[in-house]
Design an enzyme around this catalytic site. Structure first.
Site, PDB file in Angstrom:
ATOM      1  CB  THR A 187      -0.951   0.038   1.203  1.00  0.00           C
ATOM      2  OG1 THR A 187      -0.164   0.043   2.395  1.00  0.00           O
ATOM      3  CG2 THR A 187      -1.883  -1.141   1.213  1.00  0.00           C
ATOM      4  CD  GLU A 188       1.659   3.231  -4.520  1.00  0.00           C
ATOM      5  OE1 GLU A 188       0.866   4.094  -4.946  1.00  0.00           O
ATOM      6  OE2 GLU A 188       2.197   2.356  -5.234  1.00  0.00           O
ATOM      7  CG  ASN A 191      -8.633   4.673   4.297  1.00  0.00           C
ATOM      8  OD1 ASN A 191      -8.797   3.678   5.003  1.00  0.00           O
ATOM      9  ND2 ASN A 191      -8.868   5.890   4.726  1.00  0.00           N
ATOM     10  CG  ASP A 215      -5.596  -5.507  15.764  1.00  0.00           C
ATOM     11  OD1 ASP A 215      -5.653  -6.635  15.246  1.00  0.00           O
ATOM     12  OD2 ASP A 215      -5.244  -5.323  16.946  1.00  0.00           O
ATOM     13  N   GLY A 257       1.775  -5.753  13.017  1.00  0.00           N
ATOM     14  CA  GLY A 257       1.267  -4.480  13.524  1.00  0.00           C
ATOM     15  C   GLY A 257       1.687  -4.245  14.959  1.00  0.00           C
ATOM     16  NE  ARG A 322      -0.976   5.578  13.236  1.00  0.00           N
ATOM     17  CZ  ARG A 322      -1.004   4.269  13.353  1.00  0.00           C
ATOM     18  NH1 ARG A 322       0.094   3.571  13.207  1.00  0.00           N
ATOM     19  NH2 ARG A 322      -2.116   3.645  13.610  1.00  0.00           N
ATOM     20  N   GLY A 524      -8.861   0.686  16.707  1.00  0.00           N
ATOM     21  CA  GLY A 524      -7.689   1.513  16.453  1.00  0.00           C
ATOM     22  C   GLY A 524      -7.953   2.752  15.615  1.00  0.00           C
TER      23      GLY A 524
HETATM   24  C1  LIG Z   1      -1.428   0.843  32.971  1.00  0.00           C
HETATM   25  C2  LIG Z   1      -1.458  -0.645  32.657  1.00  0.00           C
HETATM   26  C3  LIG Z   1      -2.325  -0.895  31.480  1.00  0.00           C
HETATM   27  C4  LIG Z   1      -2.467  -2.361  31.117  1.00  0.00           C
HETATM   28  C5  LIG Z   1      -3.703  -2.547  30.296  1.00  0.00           C
HETATM   29  C6  LIG Z   1      -3.671  -3.773  29.437  1.00  0.00           C
HETATM   30  C7  LIG Z   1      -4.975  -3.957  28.741  1.00  0.00           C
HETATM   31  C8  LIG Z   1      -4.765  -4.489  27.369  1.00  0.00           C
HETATM   32  C9  LIG Z   1      -6.051  -4.737  26.624  1.00  0.00           C
HETATM   33  C10 LIG Z   1      -5.770  -4.588  25.189  1.00  0.00           C
HETATM   34  C11 LIG Z   1      -6.952  -4.753  24.325  1.00  0.00           C
HETATM   35  C12 LIG Z   1      -6.538  -4.456  22.916  1.00  0.00           C
HETATM   36  C13 LIG Z   1      -7.654  -4.478  21.956  1.00  0.00           C
HETATM   37  C14 LIG Z   1      -7.149  -4.180  20.590  1.00  0.00           C
HETATM   38  C15 LIG Z   1      -7.246  -3.000  20.052  1.00  0.00           C
HETATM   39  C16 LIG Z   1      -6.743  -2.688  18.658  1.00  0.00           C
HETATM   40  O1  LIG Z   1      -7.805  -2.722  17.773  1.00  0.00           O
HETATM   41  C17 LIG Z   1      -6.137  -1.301  18.644  1.00  0.00           C
HETATM   42  C18 LIG Z   1      -5.469  -0.993  17.328  1.00  0.00           C
HETATM   43  O2  LIG Z   1      -4.378  -1.824  17.136  1.00  0.00           O
HETATM   44  P1  LIG Z   1      -3.246  -1.576  15.996  1.00  0.00           P
HETATM   45  O3  LIG Z   1      -2.474  -0.339  16.388  1.00  0.00           O
HETATM   46  O4  LIG Z   1      -3.914  -1.372  14.672  1.00  0.00           O
HETATM   47  O5  LIG Z   1      -2.405  -2.815  16.001  1.00  0.00           O
HETATM   48  N1  LIG Z   1      -5.162  -1.216  19.713  1.00  0.00           N
HETATM   49  C19 LIG Z   1      -5.330  -0.413  20.766  1.00  0.00           C
HETATM   50  C20 LIG Z   1      -4.318  -0.530  21.862  1.00  0.00           C
HETATM   51  O6  LIG Z   1      -6.209   0.393  20.851  1.00  0.00           O
HETATM   52  N1  LIG Z   2       1.045   2.792   2.872  1.00  0.00           N
HETATM   53  C1  LIG Z   2       0.484   3.306   3.971  1.00  0.00           C
HETATM   54  N2  LIG Z   2       0.885   4.523   4.456  1.00  0.00           N
HETATM   55  C2  LIG Z   2       0.352   5.029   5.570  1.00  0.00           C
HETATM   56  N3  LIG Z   2      -0.611   4.408   6.301  1.00  0.00           N
HETATM   57  C3  LIG Z   2      -1.043   3.220   5.878  1.00  0.00           C
HETATM   58  C4  LIG Z   2      -0.528   2.608   4.704  1.00  0.00           C
HETATM   59  N4  LIG Z   2      -1.138   1.422   4.529  1.00  0.00           N
HETATM   60  C5  LIG Z   2      -2.016   1.290   5.550  1.00  0.00           C
HETATM   61  N5  LIG Z   2      -1.977   2.353   6.360  1.00  0.00           N
HETATM   62  C6  LIG Z   2      -2.737   2.632   7.591  1.00  0.00           C
HETATM   63  O1  LIG Z   2      -1.898   2.435   8.715  1.00  0.00           O
HETATM   64  C7  LIG Z   2      -2.713   2.214   9.845  1.00  0.00           C
HETATM   65  C8  LIG Z   2      -2.019   1.331  10.888  1.00  0.00           C
HETATM   66  O2  LIG Z   2      -1.681   0.139  10.316  1.00  0.00           O
HETATM   67  P1  LIG Z   2      -1.510  -1.245  11.071  1.00  0.00           P
HETATM   68  O3  LIG Z   2      -0.980  -2.188  10.050  1.00  0.00           O
HETATM   69  O4  LIG Z   2      -2.729  -1.630  11.754  1.00  0.00           O
HETATM   70  O5  LIG Z   2      -0.332  -0.955  12.094  1.00  0.00           O
HETATM   71  P2  LIG Z   2      -0.334  -0.649  13.666  1.00  0.00           P
HETATM   72  O6  LIG Z   2      -0.750  -1.930  14.312  1.00  0.00           O
HETATM   73  O7  LIG Z   2       1.083  -0.294  13.970  1.00  0.00           O
HETATM   74  O8  LIG Z   2      -1.287   0.446  13.933  1.00  0.00           O
HETATM   75  C9  LIG Z   2      -3.962   1.574   9.343  1.00  0.00           C
HETATM   76  O9  LIG Z   2      -5.058   2.267   9.841  1.00  0.00           O
HETATM   77  C10 LIG Z   2      -3.883   1.696   7.823  1.00  0.00           C
HETATM   78  O10 LIG Z   2      -5.063   2.278   7.306  1.00  0.00           O
END
Ligand SMILES: CCCCCCCCCCCCC/C=C/[C@@H](O)[C@H](COP(=O)(O)O)NC(C)=O
Ligand SMILES: Nc1ncnc2c1ncn2[C@@H]1O[C@H](COP(=O)(O)OP(=O)(O)O)[C@@H](O)[C@H]1O
Ligand SMILES: [Ca+2]
Length: 563
Positions: A187-188, A191, A215, A257, A322, A524
């Site tokens: 991806t570039e 979305n 996620d 991720g 980020r 997320g």
């Molecule tokens: C102060 C001590 C805190 C400890 C709390 C530990 C609770 C952990 C429960 C985690 C549940 C995660 C659910 C997943 C959420 C993902 O959709 C979202 C997005 O993940 P991504 O960044 O795309 O991999 N991540 C978060 C942290 O919001």
């Molecule tokens: N090429 C890209 N450049 C920038 N953002 C992107 C690209 N491809 C996907 N994304 C976006 O990056 C966000 C985070 O990606 P993800 O793979 O879930 O990593 P992380 O777990 O670190 O958040 C997603 O919401 C996605 O829409």
């Protein structure tokens, strides 16, 4: 939940030969269910009347055909130019000019990780060798659930920016060994994958999609696929009461991720090789999806965490960090914890049927889960509607008002490396319900105890300020809503003070003062509205996964293949 039955005796061997394995004679048998080999030079003693004998007996190995990855004729005694190494020259000179074939198969290792294992069997002549290769290939070709063509999307910036490397080094070689052809899109922009799926991708060409990322990336791909499926079937996703059409293509997740909870909670680990092998064997795990609406506008879908208050604020803060990678959640977590904000609002929900259990069940959703196989509770809602009785007004809905530190909903456990049992440990992947967790205002100390229990074995719901419900739908209305609930503000005795601040917030959207509102963290992504309606759609999508296997599954006899 059921323990798999022991392997059946090979009643109808398709092929049975004495082949040589590491210079020892083995009886090798292929049936439609298993490939097995047994060292006939050391005949094990039987300890029981069972025809399997002791399955741990030295030299006996069973590999289910459905876990064979590939079979190849082995080039003997020549330099292996692919890896630039020479293969081991056999000790036994008699074996050196033999023909051989290599079978690659799934081997289970601890922590739900799968590995690719190999066995090379030597034949006395080439005809026999080819006969074996062909017979095994024929059995593999009968496994029509296996994907042959995949469309792969890689987010090069997810997690620690390792998506591309993980795919190229760990996953692509497994796909090519399993003769899976792929089209790969790196991806570039954000979305890119979603839009490509929604409008351009020729989905008929593929047997599945693969998402390399976290996620957030999974969410993109899921949105693209669900929206495309609804549009192709003429279903309007803006209508919150629409019955959505389940998606045909399965999605595989190669974890790369920050949280990777969709992968972790459906496979049991966040390991790229394991995920690739689940794709190769053609696993299928249906999964619930929540739709989120604001009035009659569709906002988003969610599969993992839908969180207001604490997790919404953590996400809002972490988006500015980020560049830190996965560590941003720890920093923002501590900061948000210290700010200790609470939010007022009303939650109304439609409880799930009792037969799907409760969020505090000891029973957890595992591979082959019986609760997820029940006729879907979800369908009941439509039946009620068709027969004229409106479930929304017949008193089934419950209403809770209060001050909350966190409101979380999850239609699966959300287990992840940070929290191995997850936010909702007993939530089911495919039962048509979500677990709703309400954390009321409490002291910082109590909230910390609650949070820390996510990371250990203690019950995070066992606090007087935490309430949990298993629901099929819910709604949230913040007490001081922007725009459309001035009335409620007045009714609730909203002070001029509150109205004043809510006015300021409205006029300064960037203002992070959260007197009135938090945001929803939707897998997320930050949602633009605080007032939302949520409905669980039972088994709307499918993943290349099978749910978390019970540990016993990788005990004997299934691990007999280990060499
Ligand atoms: C102060 C001590 C805190 C400890 C709390 C530990 C609770 C952990 C429960 C985690 C549940 C995660 C659910 C997943 C959420 C993902 O959709 C979202 C997005 O993940 P991504 O960044 O795309 O991999 N991540 C978060 C942290 O919001
Ligand atoms: N090429 C890209 N450049 C920038 N953002 C992107 C690209 N491809 C996907 N994304 C976006 O990056 C966000 C985070 O990606 P993800 O793979 O879930 O990593 P992380 O777990 O670190 O958040 C997603 O919401 C996605 O829409
Ligand atoms: Ca569920």
């Amino acid at each position: 939940m059921d323990k798999p039955p022991p392997p059946k005796p090979p009643l109808l061997p398709l092929l049975c030969s004495q082949l040589s394995l590491q210079h020892r004679v083995n009886e090798v048998t292929l049936t439609s269910a298993f490939l097995s080999w047994r060292d006939v030079e050391t005949r094990p003693k039987r300890t029981s009347g069972s025809i399997y004998g002791p399955l741990k007996a030295a030299g006996s190995h069973y590999v289910p055909v459905c876990e064979i990855i590939s079979v190849q004729e082995t080039e003997e005694d020549c330099p292996n130019t692919d890896v630039g190494k020479w293969q081991k020259v056999p000790h036994n000179p008699a074996e050196s000019n033999q023909h051989a074939f290599t079978v690659s198969y799934v081997e289970r290792t601890p922590k739900h990780r799968w590995r690719c294992s190999e066995v090379t069997l030597h034949c006395t002549d080439r005809t026999l060798c080819l006969q074996w290769v062909q017979a095994i290939r024929e059995q593999l070709s009968l496994l029509t659930i296996r994907p042959k063509r995949l469309l792969v999307y890689i987010n090069p910036y997810g997690g620690k920016h390792r998506g591309k490397r993980i795919y190229e080094q760990k996953v692509a070689p497994i796909f090519s060994r399993a003769s899976i052809s792929t089209d790969v899109i790196v991806t570039e922009r954000a979305n890119h994958a979603r839009d490509h799926l929604k409008t351009e991708a020729d989905l008929k060409k593929y047997d599945g999609l693969v998402c390399v990322g976290g996620d957030g990336m999974f969410s993109e791909i899921m949105h693209g696929l669900i929206s495309r499926t609804q549009r192709d079937s003429g279903v309007d996703q803006d209508r919150s009461d629409e019955t959505l059409i389940p998606c045909g293509l399965r999605i595989g997740i190669i974890p790369a991720g920050s949280t990777d909870c969709v992968c972790y909670a459906t496979v049991g680990s966040n390991d790229p090789v394991t995920s690739a092998l689940h794709i190769v064997v053609g696993d299928s795990q249906p999964m619930d999806v929540c739709s989120i609406h604001h009035n009659n506008t569709f906002l988003r879908y969610s599969v993992s965490l839908l969180g207001y208050g604490f997790y919404g604020d953590v996400l809002t803060d972490s988006e500015r960090k980020r560049w830190m990678g996965p560590a941003r959640y720890d920093i923002s977590g501590v900061k948000t914890f210290l700010s200790h904000r609470y939010y007022e609002g009303t939650i109304s929900f439609l409880p799930a049927d009792e037969n799907v259990g409760t969020p505090r069940d000891k029973l957890q959703c595992r591979a082959g889960c019986n609760i997820c196989r029940l006729p879907t509770a979800d369908k009941q809602v439509y039946k009620d509607k068709e027969s004229g009785s409106d479930t929304e007004t017949d008193g089934a809905w419950q209403v809770i008002r209060g001050k909350f530190l966190a409101i979380n909903a999850a239609c699966m456990s959300c287990a992840c490396p940070r929290s191995p049992k997850g936010l909702a440990p007993s939530a089911h992947l495919a039962d048509g319900t979500a677990d709703l967790i309400l954390v009321r205002k409490c002291t910082r100390f109590d909230f910390l105890r609650h949070l820390l229990r996510h990371t250990n074995k203690d019950d995070q719901f066992d606090h007087p300020f935490v309430e949990v419900y298993r629901v099929r739908q819910f709604r949230f209305t913040p007490r001081y809503e922007d725009g459309d609930s001035e009335l409620e503000l007045r009714e609730a005795g909203g002070s001029g003070h509150a109205r004043f601040f809510s006015q300021i917030c409205r006029e300064h959207p960037a203002c992070t003062c959260s007197l009135a509102h938090s945001s929803w963290n939707c897998d997320g992504e930050i949602l633009p509205h605080a007032a939302i309606q949520v409905r669980v759609h039972c088994q709307l999508i499918k993943l290349f996964a099978r749910g978390i296997e019970e540990q016993s599954v990788f005990e004997e006899p299934y691990a007999l293949g280990a060499m």
